[in-house]
Write a protein that holds these residues in place. Structure first.
Motif, mmCIF file in Angstrom:
data_model
loop_
_atom_site.group_PDB
_atom_site.id
_atom_site.type_symbol
_atom_site.label_atom_id
_atom_site.label_comp_id
_atom_site.label_asym_id
_atom_site.label_seq_id
_atom_site.Cartn_x
_atom_site.Cartn_y
_atom_site.Cartn_z
ATOM 1 N N HIS A 94 57.583 60.703 120.134
ATOM 2 C CA HIS A 94 56.372 61.518 120.237
ATOM 3 C C HIS A 94 56.097 61.802 121.704
ATOM 4 O O HIS A 94 56.580 61.096 122.579
ATOM 5 C CB HIS A 94 55.151 60.781 119.686
ATOM 6 C CG HIS A 94 55.322 60.285 118.301
ATOM 7 N ND1 HIS A 94 55.603 61.116 117.251
ATOM 8 C CD2 HIS A 94 55.263 59.030 117.788
ATOM 9 C CE1 HIS A 94 55.707 60.387 116.153
ATOM 10 N NE2 HIS A 94 55.505 59.116 116.450
ATOM 11 N N ALA A 95 55.317 62.806 121.948
ATOM 12 C CA ALA A 95 54.897 63.059 123.324
ATOM 13 C C ALA A 95 53.432 63.443 123.325
ATOM 14 O O ALA A 95 53.004 64.331 122.581
ATOM 15 C CB ALA A 95 55.735 64.178 123.922
ATOM 16 N N THR A 96 52.637 62.716 124.096
ATOM 17 C CA THR A 96 51.235 63.112 124.230
ATOM 18 C C THR A 96 50.897 63.181 125.703
ATOM 19 O O THR A 96 51.418 62.410 126.510
ATOM 20 C CB THR A 96 50.268 62.080 123.602
ATOM 21 O OG1 THR A 96 50.377 60.862 124.332
ATOM 22 C CG2 THR A 96 50.554 61.840 122.153
ATOM 23 N N GLN A 97 50.073 64.114 126.037
ATOM 24 C CA GLN A 97 49.578 64.126 127.411
ATOM 25 C C GLN A 97 48.134 64.573 127.433
ATOM 26 O O GLN A 97 47.724 65.450 126.677
ATOM 27 C CB GLN A 97 50.447 64.998 128.304
ATOM 28 C CG GLN A 97 50.569 66.442 127.886
ATOM 29 C CD GLN A 97 51.377 67.226 128.896
ATOM 30 O OE1 GLN A 97 52.202 66.679 129.608
ATOM 31 N NE2 GLN A 97 51.132 68.524 128.979
ATOM 32 N N HIS A 98 47.409 63.923 128.291
ATOM 33 C CA HIS A 98 45.990 64.247 128.444
ATOM 34 C C HIS A 98 45.715 64.417 129.931
ATOM 35 O O HIS A 98 46.128 63.592 130.735
ATOM 36 C CB HIS A 98 45.122 63.113 127.891
ATOM 37 C CG HIS A 98 43.683 63.305 128.208
ATOM 38 N ND1 HIS A 98 42.800 63.822 127.297
ATOM 39 C CD2 HIS A 98 42.982 63.101 129.336
ATOM 40 C CE1 HIS A 98 41.610 63.912 127.869
ATOM 41 N NE2 HIS A 98 41.689 63.474 129.108
ATOM 42 N N GLU A 99 45.045 65.484 130.250
ATOM 43 C CA GLU A 99 44.670 65.676 131.662
ATOM 44 C C GLU A 99 43.236 66.155 131.700
ATOM 45 O O GLU A 99 42.829 66.978 130.883
ATOM 46 C CB GLU A 99 45.516 66.783 132.285
ATOM 47 C CG GLU A 99 46.833 66.328 132.855
ATOM 48 C CD GLU A 99 47.527 67.478 133.539
ATOM 49 O OE1 GLU A 99 46.981 67.966 134.537
ATOM 50 O OE2 GLU A 99 48.577 67.898 133.039
#
Lengths: 436, 478
Positions: free
Chosen positions: B412-417
């Motif tokens: 999976h890939a998650t990113q939060h900015e």
């Protein structure tokens, strides 16, 4: 109280007795802390500061304080860190086992039990000044009530300590609890670096450590603190780090987590003066069923301060991490420059990462950002290394190592970086040995 | 208006962008035939059921929901204390003139028609909408849809009609995406819901024009509890837009809607909200979509006005390759708290979600982003991207961001900015050098900040949106 009785009672059952040698103000604080411990409710599911946490880990009834009992010769021999530390202290079950020091005469670096007697006023001025606000108020109260020893470092103005002070905290015996405390104070333009090691005397005994690190960086000073948590995997840890950074001072707080079955780190940095800087760093490598619960708070009280947080987790097997961070900018703390990054690298299908990066901004002239990512090693990266003759397991390990190195390099001291990497490599070897 | 000082804008343009500032801030006398009175008891529920001639299953559903509402605590551990100021005992839960929704504007009572004319609804319907529902307090005053859509099997009625005349489609999904016990306000809505839309788009039907609903609160101490259910059958596509207004009263008003979206295999639903509640409305809304295999649910949300908005549109991606998206803009002025965000629940392999949220805090306004991304174990290839940016205009403006991301497993890939910034002094100086007043420069900078998101709104809404933002920004500098 007879030693045998004290050893058989749970640490939650009765008020600890302050040693008669300690000053009255300290005895009074311990009494009040015990009362606070009793009155503070146990954290429960649904509490925001314990969101995603395994609350069941907070059942500490089986643990009991001990009166020493650690093997001084053995543990001192095993206390191996840097090649030539400027001072070295070894504690087993909160009892001083060994000390050596080549520090300048004006630097006070003493076991806390001694400092409470010889430098009572100085300790009183700086001891646990800040309120615990990240969820473990009950446990820091228990720490304060039970505290018997630790390290007190006071570096006066304009004194720079070259080299590193090392402190080893060992837990020995089954169901033993320790309350390590490190209080470091730097005067104006002073400099110091301290490394705390947290380890177990054996591989299997259940232990509990409730540790508090109190750091106070005076104006223009530089204070570097490194904690290496490498307990055995039957030990639980609560580690609370409170850092105050004055005008133009800089502080580094680094935590390495490789051990323990469950570890809760709470790190709070208070940017108290203009031009102050705080670097909050962490590398965690949980495996098997380990759970690391990290809560951080970057508190910008003063305008014109800088804080940067970088936490990296490599998760193996069925491990879990929780990261909850907050950049909090007070009203009027303009020209705040604050960053917060948490990166999770998945090494397994069963691992779980929870991230709650947060911002609460009450001033408008600021630059604040946070980021959180979670992903796994890409097939291309593995292919690249395999094409160079490296086996997939080794390739994954190299990538995870490189992932951690980015944080470790920010310590800015080659010897300490090597030291931390040694513990990282030990963990990787342990994971490989465990069939992960 | 803030553009006045700009010498680059001619009179015609100025006239075009100038807006009626009293828009939304008007009310008409109340003439209700049915009034459930103040406070909420079993009798209130029975009154509503009797007036609406609800079938027994709805009556039972409401009564159970009332009990859940009473048992559920307020979300006190994280929510603002302002919630405690809602007095459930003085609220009027049902007000209606007892008329059926009209199919022609000519049949709509004069004062109600005038309200919607001032809001420009009939005009928009003629111009670009496939259908309109206009709700006045508890019930729809007008409901109509283009004839060719009826022939294609599209259903667009209010929820009361939906549950009575289309029970076989309505009932299986009603309360399934958002259960009654989801939270205190979804339970409240389930107990006293009235109005809102029921939409069904048959298999393969792709609506080229949007459907629109307009919600209007006209009465003081009133609670509006519309209930919307949209079902897009396999391969269907629909865009639904809602707008909201209320006049300013001395006392606060409650709006607590529940919106459920169901996108079956390969379907697409876009739900657009432009909310401009007056500054004393508690806007506590639960919105959630269910996306099946290859389906897409997009929430496009603009929150301006209200005293407190708590709204976190969510998507449960239940089918493989389903996609969820939340695009939101929030503007909080003094006395306002926009507590908004998104929930993305991944429940199948290869699902993707995207959240882009921008907020602007003006004066002493407070904007909050609260988010949740959940990827449970045993899933593969899920992706999430979350970006939130906050702009602070004044010294005492405030912003918060509280995302929570849970990822379990590999692949999976998650990113939060997220970032917080202010309008740079250099930018303002540059514009002022070119003869633009400070206020106009600030408005331009703010519009620039949200410009990429405004483009996601249908054109007619994006123009309205920019005007509303200019209006809110007026006098904010200095």
């Amino acid at each position: 109280m007879p030693a045998v009785l004290e050893q058989s009672a749970s640490l939650l059952d009765s008020a600890p007795v302050t040693p008669a040698t300690f000053p009255a103000w300290f005895a009074e604080r311990q009494r009040a802390a015990w009362q606070r411990f009793l009155e503070t409710p146990q954290p429960k599911r649904g509490d925001e500061t314990w969101r995603f946490s395994s609350i069941k880990e907070l059942d500490f009834a089986e643990f009991r304080p001990t009166n020493g009992g650690a093997d001084a010769t053995l543990l001192t021999a095993r206390s191996s860190g840097l090649e030539a530390p400027v001072a070295k202290f070894v504690f087993g079950n909160d009892e001083l086992l060994h000390s050596e020091s080549n520090l300048p005469a004006e630097v006070i670096c003493l076991p806390l039990a001694e400092a409470l007697v010889s430098h009572s006023d100085l300790v009183e001025k700086h001891f646990m000044k800040q309120e615990t606000r990240l969820g473990s108020a009950k446990w820091t109260a228990l720490h304060e009530a039970n505290l018997r020893n630790g390290l007190f470092v006071h570096v006066p103005a304009n004194v720079e300590v070259e080299g590193t002070i090392e402190v080893f905290h060992w837990i020995a015996g089954g169901n033993t609890v320790i309350f390590p405390h490190t209080l470091i104070v730097t005067g104006a333009n002073a400099k110091v670096r301290v490394v705390d090691y947290f380890q177990s005397a054996d591989e299997s005994s259940a232990g509990l450590a409730i540790a508090v690190n109190d750091l106070s960086a005076g104006p223009g000073s530089k204070l570097d603190y490194v904690a290496i948590q490498a307990f055995n995997e039957n030990t639980k840890v609560i580690q609370v780090n409170e850092t105050g950074v004055a005008k133009d001072a800089s502080a580094i707080g680094f935590i390495l987590n490789t051990g323990a079955t469950w570890a809760r780190n709470e790190s709070l940095s208070r940017l108290e003066g203009e031009g102050s800087r705080s670097d909050m760093l962490s590398v965690s490598i949980p495996a098997r069923d380990q759970e690391y619960d990290q809560r951080t708070f970057q508190h910008h009280v003063s305008p014109g301060a800088y804080s940067d947080l970088l936490y990296k987790n490599s998760l193996y097997d069925k491990s879990r991490t929780i990261f909850s961070g907050l950049i909090f900018v007070d009203e009027g703390a303009h020209r705040t420059d604050a960053y917060q990054t948490c990166r999770n690298l998945f090494m397994s299908d069963d691992a779980e990462a929870n991230s709650m990066p947060g911002l609460e901004i009450n001033a408008d002239d600021v630059k604040c950002s946070h980021g959180s990512t979670s992903c796994q090693i890409s097939d291309e990266e593995i292919f690249y290394l395999r094409a160079r003759g490296i086996c997939p397991t080794r390739a994954r390990q190299l990538i995870a190592r490189g992932f951690s190195v980015e944080v470790i390099e920010r310590l800015g001291d080659e010897k300490v970086e090597e030291l931390v990497l040694r513990f990282v490599d030990d963990k990787f070897a342990h994971i490989a040995g465990g069939g992960a | 208006m803030s553009y006045e000082a700009s010498s680059t804008i001619d009179a015609e343009t100025r006239e075009a962008i100038d807006i009626d500032r009293s828009k939304g801030d008007f009310s008409f006398p109340e003439r209700h035939k049915f009034d459930a009175g103040r406070g909420l008891t079993e009798k209130t529920i029975d009154y509503i059921c009797d007036v609406k001639n609800d079938p027994q299953w709805v009556r039972d559903f409401r009564h159970k929901a009332l009990q859940v509402f009473r048992d559920k605590p307020m979300p006190t551990n994280w929510a603002t204390k302002d919630l405690d100021n809602i007095d459930f005992d003085i609220i009027r839960y049902y007000l209606s003139d007892g008329e059926k929704p009209k199919r022609s504007w000519e049949d709509v009572p004069e004062d109600v028609l005038r309200t919607f004319e001032r809001l420009g609804i009939p005009e928009q319907e003629r111009a670009f909408l496939a259908g309109v529902e206009a709700q006045y307090d508890s019930e729809a005053a007008y409901s109509n849809m283009k004839e060719e859509l009826t022939k294609q099997g599209v259903i667009f009625v209010n929820s009361t009609e939906g549950l009575k005349h289309h029970e076989e489609i309505f009932r299986p999904w009603f309360g399934k995406v958002i259960p009654t016990a989801d939270n205190k306000f979804s339970a409240l809505n389930s107990a006293v819901f009235s109005g809102g839309s029921f939409i069904y788009i048959p298999k393969g039907v792709k609506l080229k024009q949007p459907l629109q609903a307009y919600f209007r609160i006209n009465s003081e101490n009133f609670g509006q509890f519309e209930r919307t259910l949209i079902i897009a059958d396999e391969g269907a596509e629909v865009m639904y837009m809602e707008g909201c207004t209320a006049p300013k009263f001395e006392t606060s008003t409650l709006h607590s809607a529940v919106v459920e979206l169901v996108a079956l295999k390969g379907a697409k639903i876009q739900y657009v909200t432009v909310q401009n509640w007056s500054s004393n409305v508690f806007n506590l809304v639960t919105k959630r979509g269910l996306a099946m295999e290859d389906a897409e649910v997009r929430w496009i949300d603009c929150n301006i006005g209200s005293r407190l908005t708590m709204k976190y549109p969510g998507v449960i991606m239940k089918g493989r390759r389903a996609r969820g998206e939340v695009i939101s803009i929030a503007l909080a002025n003094t006395g306002q708290h926009q507590d908004t965000g998104a929930k993305m629940i991944h429940a199948a392999d290869e699902t993707t979600s995207n959240v882009v949220s921008k907020s602007i805090s003006v004066g002493e306004g407070r904007s909050t982003y609260r988010g949740q991304v959940h990827i449970p174990k045993h899933l593969k290839g899920c992706k999430n991207n979350t970006e939130c940016d906050a702009l602070l205009i004044n010294t005492r403006s405030r912003t918060d961001t509280y995302p929570a991301i849970t990822v379990r497993g590999n692949q999976h890939a998650t990113q939060h900015e997220a970032s917080v910034s202010q309008v740079s002094e250099e930018m303002l100086f540059y514009m002022q050098q070119r003869g633009i007043s400070e206020g106009a420069a600030m408005s331009l900078a703010v519009n620039g900040f949200i410009n990429d998101l405004v483009r996601e709104f249908p054109m007619e809404y994006s123009v309205e949106l920019k005007r509303l933002i200019d209006l809110e920004m007026e006098g904010s500098v200095g």
